[in-house]
Design a protein around this motif. Structure first.
Motif, PDB file in Angstrom:
ATOM      1  N   LEU A 108       0.353  37.039  53.098  1.00 27.05           N
ATOM      2  CA  LEU A 108       1.690  37.252  53.634  1.00 27.05           C
ATOM      3  C   LEU A 108       2.000  38.737  53.759  1.00 27.05           C
ATOM      4  CD1 LEU A 108       4.485  36.344  54.526  1.00 27.05           C
ATOM      5  CD2 LEU A 108       5.118  36.128  52.109  1.00 27.05           C
ATOM      6  N   VAL A 109       1.729  39.476  52.719  1.00 25.69           N
ATOM      7  CA  VAL A 109       1.989  40.923  52.751  1.00 25.69           C
ATOM      8  C   VAL A 109       1.186  41.589  53.867  1.00 25.69           C
ATOM      9  CG1 VAL A 109       1.691  43.092  51.487  1.00 25.69           C
ATOM     10  CG2 VAL A 109       2.646  41.080  50.323  1.00 25.69           C
ATOM     11  N   SER A 110      -0.084  41.217  53.987  1.00 23.37           N
ATOM     12  CA  SER A 110      -0.932  41.793  55.032  1.00 23.37           C
ATOM     13  C   SER A 110      -0.406  41.471  56.428  1.00 23.37           C
ATOM     14  CB  SER A 110      -2.368  41.278  54.881  1.00 23.37           C
ATOM     15  OG  SER A 110      -3.195  41.783  55.901  1.00 23.37           O
ATOM     16  N   ALA A 111       0.025  40.208  56.626  1.00 27.85           N
ATOM     17  CA  ALA A 111       0.533  39.793  57.939  1.00 27.85           C
ATOM     18  C   ALA A 111       1.818  40.529  58.286  1.00 27.85           C
ATOM     19  CB  ALA A 111       0.765  38.289  57.949  1.00 27.85           C
ATOM     20  N   LEU A 112       2.671  40.745  57.309  1.00 20.38           N
ATOM     21  CA  LEU A 112       3.928  41.456  57.554  1.00 20.38           C
ATOM     22  C   LEU A 112       3.677  42.939  57.809  1.00 20.38           C
ATOM     23  CD1 LEU A 112       6.207  39.724  54.903  1.00 20.38           C
ATOM     24  CD2 LEU A 112       6.401  39.529  57.383  1.00 20.38           C
ATOM     25  N   GLN A 113       2.718  43.508  57.110  1.00 23.99           N
ATOM     26  CA  GLN A 113       2.366  44.900  57.369  1.00 23.99           C
ATOM     27  C   GLN A 113       1.816  45.064  58.780  1.00 23.99           C
ATOM     28  OE1 GLN A 113      -0.315  45.583  54.066  1.00 23.99           O
ATOM     29  NE2 GLN A 113       1.292  46.490  52.795  1.00 23.99           N
ATOM     30  N   ASP A 114       0.986  44.124  59.203  1.00 17.82           N
ATOM     31  CA  ASP A 114       0.451  44.163  60.567  1.00 17.82           C
ATOM     32  C   ASP A 114       1.567  44.030  61.599  1.00 17.82           C
ATOM     33  OD1 ASP A 114      -2.083  44.412  59.533  1.00 17.82           O
ATOM     34  OD2 ASP A 114      -2.627  42.302  59.826  1.00 17.82           O
ATOM     35  N   ALA A 115       2.637  43.314  61.238  1.00 19.74           N
ATOM     36  CA  ALA A 115       3.753  43.102  62.158  1.00 19.74           C
ATOM     37  C   ALA A 115       4.716  44.291  62.197  1.00 19.74           C
ATOM     38  CB  ALA A 115       4.516  41.840  61.759  1.00 19.74           C
ATOM     39  N   GLY A 116       4.522  45.252  61.296  1.00 18.26           N
ATOM     40  CA  GLY A 116       5.399  46.408  61.248  1.00 18.26           C
ATOM     41  C   GLY A 116       6.735  46.128  60.600  1.00 18.26           C
ATOM     42  N   THR A 117       6.777  45.100  59.759  1.00 18.13           N
ATOM     43  CA  THR A 117       8.018  44.686  59.105  1.00 18.13           C
ATOM     44  C   THR A 117       8.397  45.644  57.984  1.00 18.13           C
ATOM     45  OG1 THR A 117       7.542  42.366  59.601  1.00 18.13           O
ATOM     46  CG2 THR A 117       9.107  42.792  57.831  1.00 18.13           C
ATOM     47  N   THR A 118       9.696  45.908  57.841  1.00 16.77           N
ATOM     48  CA  THR A 118      10.213  46.709  56.735  1.00 16.77           C
ATOM     49  C   THR A 118      10.413  45.821  55.514  1.00 16.77           C
ATOM     50  OG1 THR A 118      11.341  48.234  58.230  1.00 16.77           O
ATOM     51  CG2 THR A 118      12.130  48.161  55.964  1.00 16.77           C
ATOM     52  N   PHE A 119       9.962  46.289  54.345  1.00 20.91           N
ATOM     53  CA  PHE A 119      10.106  45.541  53.093  1.00 20.91           C
ATOM     54  C   PHE A 119      11.310  46.076  52.321  1.00 20.91           C
ATOM     55  CE2 PHE A 119       5.872  44.714  54.378  1.00 20.91           C
ATOM     56  CZ  PHE A 119       5.382  43.618  53.682  1.00 20.91           C
ATOM     57  N   ALA A 120      12.084  45.170  51.711  1.00 22.64           N
ATOM     58  CA  ALA A 120      13.225  45.577  50.902  1.00 22.64           C
ATOM     59  C   ALA A 120      13.402  44.620  49.733  1.00 22.64           C
ATOM     60  CB  ALA A 120      14.502  45.616  51.741  1.00 22.64           C
ATOM     61  N   LYS A 121      13.885  45.168  48.624  1.00 25.55           N
ATOM     62  CA  LYS A 121      14.157  44.364  47.432  1.00 25.55           C
ATOM     63  C   LYS A 121      15.610  43.904  47.458  1.00 25.55           C
ATOM     64  CE  LYS A 121      14.196  44.626  42.364  1.00 25.55           C
ATOM     65  NZ  LYS A 121      13.950  45.492  41.184  1.00 25.55           N
ATOM     66  N   ALA A 122      15.843  42.656  47.057  1.00 23.69           N
ATOM     67  CA  ALA A 122      17.199  42.128  46.977  1.00 23.69           C
ATOM     68  C   ALA A 122      18.011  42.960  45.993  1.00 23.69           C
ATOM     69  CB  ALA A 122      17.171  40.670  46.537  1.00 23.69           C
TER      70      ALA A 122
END
Length: 269
Positions: A108-122
């Motif tokens: 999941l993390v790899s796929a989101l990184q490939d998608a250019g998604t920004t990560f944020a903590k709640a």
């Protein structure tokens, strides 16, 4: 099956136009909730345990983009289906900040990184999904590092229509939230997702008295080995006066909420 619910006062001030759509997708023993704003903005909360099943839902709904993705926590029955959804390139991914330890989490993390998604903590932030207001409910302090007890909640508001989804929260987390006396968790809520698929260590009388749900949706798999939903949970919902929907019996459950607090509920079967 289609049901009407709620009711605004005649002549009351109008709020945002259109409808917010909340689909509790039938993903078997797991959670997956798709929210779409009147403007066409989209949010996916969890994805169930089957990538293939989630892919089928996305194709059937002709969903081609995703604005926001939330993992309530990192258990497989909540994140496996998020992996194919990452191909829709969500702009933002929110989670509890506790990374999973499984290959599914890594994918999941790899796929989101490939998608250019920004990560944020709640962190109790507010996110706008078009005209839909999303209040992110961060885990309270002092619950340790177990995934369920660190589930991220989403309190949705569209005018006078409200919905609450809190993952697999267990009693220590709900007690922590109750101790905070949070206005964003005080009911009534027209729609509420059953905690932890109706497990015995999820919902409590005190928590439901605070949430005051009008409808409870239990996302659960047919013939699951956990005994979900438990008789204890179902009895609590009955005592709370809530109408209960179950994905194992009714398939995907869809609510269409309007700003005056009225809504319709539809089930797949």
């Amino acid at each position: 099956m289609r049901q009407q619910g709620g009711g605004g006062e005649e002549g009351a001030p109008t709020g945002p136009a259109g409808e917010v759509i909340i689909r509790f997708l039938d993903v078997g023993q797991g959670d997956a909730i798709l929210v779409q704003s009147p403007e066409g903005k989209s949010l996916l909360i969890d994805g169930g345990r089957s990538a293939e099943r989630m892919r089928g839902h996305l194709e059937a709904l002709n969903l081609t983009a995703l604005d926001l993705m939330v993992a309530s926590h990192a258990d497989a029955d909540h994140i496996a289906g998020l992996v194919p959804a990452a191909a829709l390139k969500p702009r933002l991914f929110l989670n509890n900040g506790l990374g999973g330890t499984t290959q599914t989490w890594e994918r999941l993390v790899s796929a989101l990184q490939d998608a250019g998604t920004t990560f944020a903590k709640a962190s109790n932030q507010t996110v706008n999904l078009g005209s839909v207001k999303l209040r992110v409910i961060a885990p309270p302090p002092g619950v340790g590092d177990e995934q369920n007890e660190n589930s991220v909640g989403i309190a949705l508001q569209f005018g006078d229509f409200r919905a609450l989804m809190t993952g697999d929260s267990e009693t220590p987390e709900t007690e922590g939230w109750l101790a905070q006396d949070r206005a964003d968790l005080r009911g009534p809520f027209q729609v509420y997702k059953s905690i932890h698929h109706g497990a015995a260590n999820g919902d409590s009388a005190a928590w439901l008295a605070n949430v005051r749900p009008e409808n409870v949706v239990v996302s659960v798999g047919t013939g699951n080995t956990y005994g979900h939903p438990t008789a204890q949970a179902l009895n609590l919902y009955k005592q709370a006066g809530a109408r209960v929907y179950r994905t194992d019996r009714q398939g995907t459950v869809t609510f269409r909420g309007r700003a005056d607090g009225t809504y319709t509920a539809e089930t797949e079967r």
